[in-house]
Design a protein around this motif. Structure first.
Motif, mmCIF file in Angstrom:
data_model
loop_
_atom_site.group_PDB
_atom_site.id
_atom_site.type_symbol
_atom_site.label_atom_id
_atom_site.label_comp_id
_atom_site.label_asym_id
_atom_site.label_seq_id
_atom_site.Cartn_x
_atom_site.Cartn_y
_atom_site.Cartn_z
ATOM 1 N N ARG A 126 -6.684 -2.520 2.265
ATOM 2 C CA ARG A 126 -5.901 -3.551 2.966
ATOM 3 C C ARG A 126 -6.401 -3.725 4.395
ATOM 4 O O ARG A 126 -6.471 -4.848 4.912
ATOM 5 N N THR B 207 0.833 -1.200 0.000
ATOM 6 C CA THR B 207 0.000 0.000 0.000
ATOM 7 C C THR B 207 0.871 1.255 0.000
ATOM 8 O O THR B 207 2.056 1.201 0.371
ATOM 9 N N SER C 104 -5.406 -0.018 -1.675
ATOM 10 C CA SER C 104 -5.165 1.210 -0.926
ATOM 11 C C SER C 104 -4.978 0.829 0.537
ATOM 12 O O SER C 104 -5.220 -0.322 0.940
ATOM 13 N N ASP C 105 -4.568 1.779 1.351
ATOM 14 C CA ASP C 105 -4.407 1.501 2.780
ATOM 15 C C ASP C 105 -5.737 1.076 3.402
ATOM 16 O O ASP C 105 -5.785 0.139 4.209
#
Length: 364
Positions: free
Chosen positions: A60, A37, A56-57
């Protein structure tokens, strides 16, 4: 027409798995794709790597929560649901070169993210190489690298001695070097960050140092510029710093008038406000009166006077640090020119006996 089984077999042959050391050597000058990410990438990454995140963060985090609360199968299905619409975009962003289709891929632990992208790129004609164990394995490799015994020679000298220029001149003469300031994107002093852009993280600095060390021949001497353990916002790893502290030093001795020329050439074009702000950060060491005098000189454009006021402060600090080395480990070389190539040649000649007598230190 190629069947799906043929395609799967073809993609499998295009995915190669490499341990960290082999991965770094093979990936030199090639395209490295970090599929973690953006947040993971920002904390630290391999030199030259491009971030091509599968998630994306937030995505995840969502998948991680699903894995813990519901189970592996649901997490995988959600991951496929997220990545599916991105597949074409991922392939395009990978910029596969038909003439050289090799790409080097890694995630955090060498798991599904890197394997999935490698499979996808393999279908698209790439020759994908996956880092076994991922970024975590590379970090373990890097941390061990700093303890590898090297035949270090420290290139020292007071501020303005042109050490960095001499270091690279030594490299042009065939010597091995490590430029810590270049790796740290910082020139070392309070003024060292004025030429730099965005500061790098500790992990990224360590990664760059580990890769640079991997490219060296440990049987030959390696020149390193004398530094404090902290360079800007990053810190030289302890194991490597200990080697530096016990290495012999070749110290450049240069007249102040020449040192001022080098300092002004390096910093004369920096914005005056930035210079003044940097001076203010060392006020408690300079003292209030001298700080005001330096700032006034900068404001008037009298950088020559500012140098005269600052040089004694930096000389005192350097001389104190040099006293920590044993006298028998210091070779002083008088340099009467600002020309780095001439000084490098003189240093090599003076240090010939030192270079010939060096042996690789034993493992501690």
């Amino acid at each position: 027409m190629m069947s799906s089984s043929d395609a799967g077999e073809r993609s499998e042959t295009r995915v190669h798995r490499l341990e960290a050391e082999a991965f770094i050597r093979a990936a030199r000058g090639k395209r490295i794709l970090d599929v973690r990410t953006p947040g993971e990438f920002a904390k630290g990454h391999l030199p030259g790597a491009s971030n091509l995140p599968l998630f994306s963060d937030a995505e995840r985090a969502e998948i991680g929560t699903l894995y813990k609360q519901v189970g592996r199968e649901q997490a995988i299905l959600r991951g496929l649901e997220i990545v599916g619409p991105k597949m074409e975009q991922l392939v395009r962003a990978a910029h596969i070169d038909v003439a050289d289709p090799a790409v080097y891929v890694h995630c955090w632990r060498g798991g599904m993210r890197s394997e999935s992208l490698a499979w996808l790129l393999g279908l698209s004609g790439a020759r994908a190489h996956v880092l076994i164990g991922g970024y975590k394995a590379f970090r373990n490799f890097a941390l061990k690298k700093f303890a590898q015994p090297l035949r270090l020679i420290i290139l020292g000298g007071r501020t303005g001695s042109g050490k960095t220029g001499i270091l690279h001149a030594l490299q042009r003469l065939g010597e091995q070097i490590i430029d810590l300031e270049e790796l740290a994107l910082h020139k070392g002093s309070v003024f060292g960050g004025l030429h730099s852009g965005q500061p790098i993280t500790q992990q990224t600095f360590e990664n760059a140092l580990a890769v640079a060390l991997e490219e060296l021949d440990p049987s030959r001497p390696v020149w390193v510029e004398d530094e404090s353990q902290r360079i800007g916002r990053v810190r030289i790893p302890d194991d490597f710093w200990r080697q530096m502290a016990h290495a012999p030093a070749v110290v450049v001795e240069m007249p102040v008038v020449l040192r001022k020329q080098i300092i002004l050439a390096d910093y004369g074009d920096i914005d005056r406000d930035q210079l003044s702000e940097a001076v203010q950060r060392i006020e408690k060491h300079l003292g209030g009166l001298r700080t005001r005098q330096v700032i006034e000189a900068i404001a008037c454009g009298n950088l020559d006077k500012a140098c005269d006021l600052l040089i004694p402060y930096y000389d005192k600090r350097y001389d104190y640090a040099l006293q920590r080395r044993h006298e028998e480990d210091i070779l002083s070389v008088r340099c009467e020119t600002c020309v780095a190539e001439d000084n490098a040649a003189k240093i090599l000649q003076a240090a010939e006996a030192l270079l010939n007598g060096m042996t690789t230190p034993p493992l501690s």
